[in-house]
Design an enzyme around this catalytic site. Structure first.
Site, mmCIF file in Angstrom:
data_model
loop_
_atom_site.group_PDB
_atom_site.id
_atom_site.type_symbol
_atom_site.label_atom_id
_atom_site.label_comp_id
_atom_site.label_asym_id
_atom_site.label_seq_id
_atom_site.Cartn_x
_atom_site.Cartn_y
_atom_site.Cartn_z
ATOM 1 N N HIS A 1 0.845 -1.205 0.000
ATOM 2 C CA HIS A 1 0.000 0.000 0.000
ATOM 3 C C HIS A 1 0.877 1.250 0.000
ATOM 4 O O HIS A 1 1.396 1.661 1.031
ATOM 5 C CB HIS A 1 -0.899 -0.025 1.230
ATOM 6 C CG HIS A 1 -2.093 0.879 1.133
ATOM 7 N ND1 HIS A 1 -2.223 1.839 0.152
ATOM 8 C CD2 HIS A 1 -3.220 0.956 1.893
ATOM 9 C CE1 HIS A 1 -3.386 2.465 0.321
ATOM 10 N NE2 HIS A 1 -4.006 1.955 1.369
ATOM 11 N N GLY A 2 1.013 1.844 -1.175
ATOM 12 C CA GLY A 2 1.805 3.069 -1.288
ATOM 13 C C GLY A 2 0.921 4.279 -1.529
ATOM 14 O O GLY A 2 1.407 5.330 -1.954
ATOM 15 N N ALA A 3 -0.381 4.135 -1.269
ATOM 16 C CA ALA A 3 -1.350 5.167 -1.667
ATOM 17 C C ALA A 3 -2.077 5.783 -0.475
ATOM 18 O O ALA A 3 -1.804 5.469 0.689
ATOM 19 C CB ALA A 3 -2.382 4.529 -2.615
ATOM 20 N N ASN A 4 -2.975 6.678 -0.794
ATOM 21 C CA ASN A 4 -4.054 7.131 0.104
ATOM 22 C C ASN A 4 -3.614 7.797 1.410
ATOM 23 O O ASN A 4 -4.398 7.877 2.358
ATOM 24 C CB ASN A 4 -5.012 5.969 0.441
ATOM 25 C CG ASN A 4 -5.670 5.369 -0.799
ATOM 26 O OD1 ASN A 4 -5.659 4.164 -1.003
ATOM 27 N ND2 ASN A 4 -6.223 6.207 -1.667
ATOM 28 N N TYR B 1 -1.110 6.912 3.569
ATOM 29 C CA TYR B 1 -0.439 6.107 4.596
ATOM 30 C C TYR B 1 1.087 6.275 4.495
ATOM 31 O O TYR B 1 1.570 7.065 3.686
ATOM 32 C CB TYR B 1 -0.907 4.644 4.495
ATOM 33 C CG TYR B 1 -2.386 4.528 4.794
ATOM 34 C CD1 TYR B 1 -2.850 4.662 6.104
ATOM 35 C CD2 TYR B 1 -3.332 4.369 3.780
ATOM 36 C CE1 TYR B 1 -4.213 4.607 6.387
ATOM 37 C CE2 TYR B 1 -4.698 4.305 4.059
ATOM 38 C CZ TYR B 1 -5.126 4.425 5.370
ATOM 39 O OH TYR B 1 -6.469 4.379 5.656
ATOM 40 N N ARG C 1 0.242 -0.149 -4.781
ATOM 41 C CA ARG C 1 -0.888 0.757 -5.023
ATOM 42 C C ARG C 1 -0.429 2.196 -4.828
ATOM 43 O O ARG C 1 0.249 2.518 -3.850
ATOM 44 C CB ARG C 1 -2.025 0.462 -4.036
ATOM 45 C CG ARG C 1 -3.273 1.283 -4.353
ATOM 46 C CD ARG C 1 -4.412 1.002 -3.375
ATOM 47 N NE ARG C 1 -5.663 0.889 -4.081
ATOM 48 C CZ ARG C 1 -6.803 1.489 -3.711
ATOM 49 N NH1 ARG C 1 -6.871 2.205 -2.620
ATOM 50 N NH2 ARG C 1 -7.893 1.343 -4.420
HETATM 51 C C1 LIG Z 1 -15.014 1.112 3.465
HETATM 52 C C2 LIG Z 1 -13.806 1.375 2.619
HETATM 53 C C3 LIG Z 1 -12.573 0.960 3.086
HETATM 54 C C4 LIG Z 1 -11.411 1.171 2.326
HETATM 55 N N1 LIG Z 1 -10.216 0.668 2.768
HETATM 56 C C5 LIG Z 1 -9.120 0.686 1.956
HETATM 57 C C6 LIG Z 1 -7.933 -0.025 2.287
HETATM 58 O O1 LIG Z 1 -7.824 -0.716 3.315
HETATM 59 N N2 LIG Z 1 -6.892 0.053 1.430
HETATM 60 C C7 LIG Z 1 -6.957 0.785 0.274
HETATM 61 O O2 LIG Z 1 -5.977 0.831 -0.477
HETATM 62 N N3 LIG Z 1 -8.092 1.452 -0.073
HETATM 63 C C8 LIG Z 1 -9.173 1.397 0.727
HETATM 64 N N4 LIG Z 1 -10.349 2.000 0.323
HETATM 65 C C9 LIG Z 1 -10.399 2.703 -0.960
HETATM 66 C C10 LIG Z 1 -10.980 1.822 -2.044
HETATM 67 O O3 LIG Z 1 -10.112 0.735 -2.342
HETATM 68 C C11 LIG Z 1 -11.222 2.617 -3.332
HETATM 69 O O4 LIG Z 1 -10.027 3.222 -3.722
HETATM 70 C C12 LIG Z 1 -12.289 3.701 -3.221
HETATM 71 O O5 LIG Z 1 -13.439 3.235 -2.533
HETATM 72 C C13 LIG Z 1 -12.720 4.182 -4.609
HETATM 73 O O6 LIG Z 1 -13.159 3.082 -5.388
HETATM 74 P P1 LIG Z 1 -14.715 2.874 -5.755
HETATM 75 O O7 LIG Z 1 -15.130 4.087 -6.520
HETATM 76 O O8 LIG Z 1 -14.769 1.612 -6.558
HETATM 77 O O9 LIG Z 1 -15.457 2.768 -4.448
HETATM 78 C C14 LIG Z 1 -11.510 1.836 1.088
HETATM 79 C C15 LIG Z 1 -12.771 2.257 0.628
HETATM 80 C C16 LIG Z 1 -13.898 2.027 1.359
HETATM 81 C C17 LIG Z 1 -15.234 2.449 0.816
#
Ligand SMILES: Cc1cc2nc3c(=O)[nH]c(=O)nc-3n(C[C@H](O)[C@H](O)[C@H](O)COP(=O)(O)O)c2cc1C
Length: 367
Positions: A181-184, A186, A234
């Site tokens: 996990h290199g995204a979001n 963290y 990611r």
């Molecule tokens: C409840 C929830 C938990 C998530 N947890 C993670 C996670 O643990 N790791 C991650 O990389 N993204 C996480 N995400 C982001 C999703 O993988 C995704 O990038 C985001 O929901 C957009 O995609 P979508 O339009 O298909 O929902 C999470 C999203 C949701 C809704």
């Protein structure tokens, strides 16, 4: 539905592992593990449902990687010892029983950790308070703490945590593949991001330095799991605590990050944007998935972001994506590939599923 979806149902190979179609479940943290980080029977049923619904690949939620600073949330699952790794075995069996590829996402929360049973403080690249607020549906509230800037030893410990967890995920739990996990927002993304990384050493400064932790983590994981295990990373621009962030050097950063991962031998790159098809930078420019394919042409590109819109999912396969990752659309339609195959309409996502806490609900599993 009057769209030709056949391209979504062609198999693809990732480093010797065949994925039977182009539809995968995106990682989603659901805080449904035991307090000490073991995957539960409820999680087995939750993940198996997606495989039964014919997703070609299922990526887990972010799994924490060490017993120091990696854990982000209470009831998040870990991969830090044999007991936690063993607890994943039934989950993996459930996914594989239906012929889906089981991918473990491993993560270190860094400065945006909001629940860690091993530590009461947080670490990050620099002592800068994260933007935004903790997530209530993961038991948090208020601002994030100011992290302590990591020492060389703590960086080495974080890398070793990723590598050891990857080895346990493959060797004990039985996963097919690893997603780093290199995204979001963290830890690895905190190093990559200009405004959270003010370091003056080899881990900070220009993009090559800020991205170094991603590459070093990748190399350490590869060294532990070997050449035959699919390993990917990611990446995103937006963050859970800063939705609209853009990479400082735009396409030049994309070239450095994707190009270097390709050179390092990443089997797949998973890019996520709010709407995957939108220009990544200037209006009218290429999407992030397009840039990933351009600079890492041999890697399998997973694209994520509002692609439950099937027309957009099909179009994404012509814009650089090889596999479509779906999160909210999969919660609403655990059998989404089956539905598309049968030309059935999709359910809309109802955010009520995730409230007040984002744990897996029995009502959801009955769907
Ligand atoms: C409840 C929830 C938990 C998530 N947890 C993670 C996670 O643990 N790791 C991650 O990389 N993204 C996480 N995400 C982001 C999703 O993988 C995704 O990038 C985001 O929901 C957009 O995609 P979508 O339009 O298909 O929902 C999470 C999203 C949701 C809704």
């Amino acid at each position: 539905m009057d769209i030709d979806t056949s391209s979504l149902f062609t198999p693809i190979v990732i480093n010797g592992h065949t994925v039977k179609n182009r539809l995968s479940v995106a990682p989603m943290t659901r805080v449904t593990a035991t307090q000490d980080g073991r995957a539960t029977e409820k999680m087995t049923r939750y993940y198996e449902r997606f495989a039964r619904g014919r997703f070609g690949a299922v990526t887990t939620e972010g799994i924490y990687t060490d017993q120091a600073f990696a854990q982000g949330y209470a009831n998040q699952p870990g991969m830090t010892d044999e007991a936690q790794a063993n607890a994943w075995k039934p989950v993996v069996s459930g996914i594989r029983a239906h012929g889906a590829l089981a991918i473990a996402q491993i993560m270190h929360a860094g400065a945006i950790s909001q629940g860690n049973r091993f530590r009461t403080t947080t670490l990050g690249p620099s002592a800068i308070q994260p933007k935004g607020e903790q997530m209530g549906f993961y038991h948090g509230n208020g601002r994030y703490a100011v992290p302590t800037a990591m020492t060389e030893e703590q960086i080495a410990e974080a890398i070793a945590g990723f590598a050891g967890s990857a080895a346990r995920a493959i060797g004990i739990a039985g996963f097919d593949a690893i997603e780093i996990h290199g995204a979001n927002g963290y830890l690895l993304d905190q190093f990559l991001t200009d405004y959270t990384n003010h370091r003056a050493d080899r881990w900070g400064g220009g993009t090559e330095n800020r991205a170094r932790l991603i590459f070093e983590t990748f190399k350490a994981v590869r060294a532990k799991v070997g050449a035959r295990v699919p390993v990917g990373v990611r990446l995103s621009q937006g963050k859970v605590n800063d939705y609209h962030h853009k990479w400082a050097d735009a396409e030049r950063d994309a070239e450095i990050v994707f190009g270097s991962l390709a050179d390092a031998g990443a089997d797949f790159i998973h890019v996520t944007e709010f709407e995957a098809w939108k220009p990544a930078f200037a209006a009218g420019g290429p999407s992030l998935m397009h840039l990933a394919k351009r600079y890492a042409p041999k890697a399998v590109i997973f694209a994520n972001g509002s692609l439950h819109n099937i027309e957009q999912a099909v179009a994404a396969l012509d814009d650089g994506a090889d596999i479509i990752a779906i999160a909210r659309g999969a919660l609403a339609n655990p059998d989404l590939p089956k539905r598309i195959g049968a030309q059935r309409t999709l359910n809309d996502f109802d955010p009520v599923i995730l409230g007040p806490i984002a744990n897996v609900k029995e009502s959801e599993l009955a769907m």
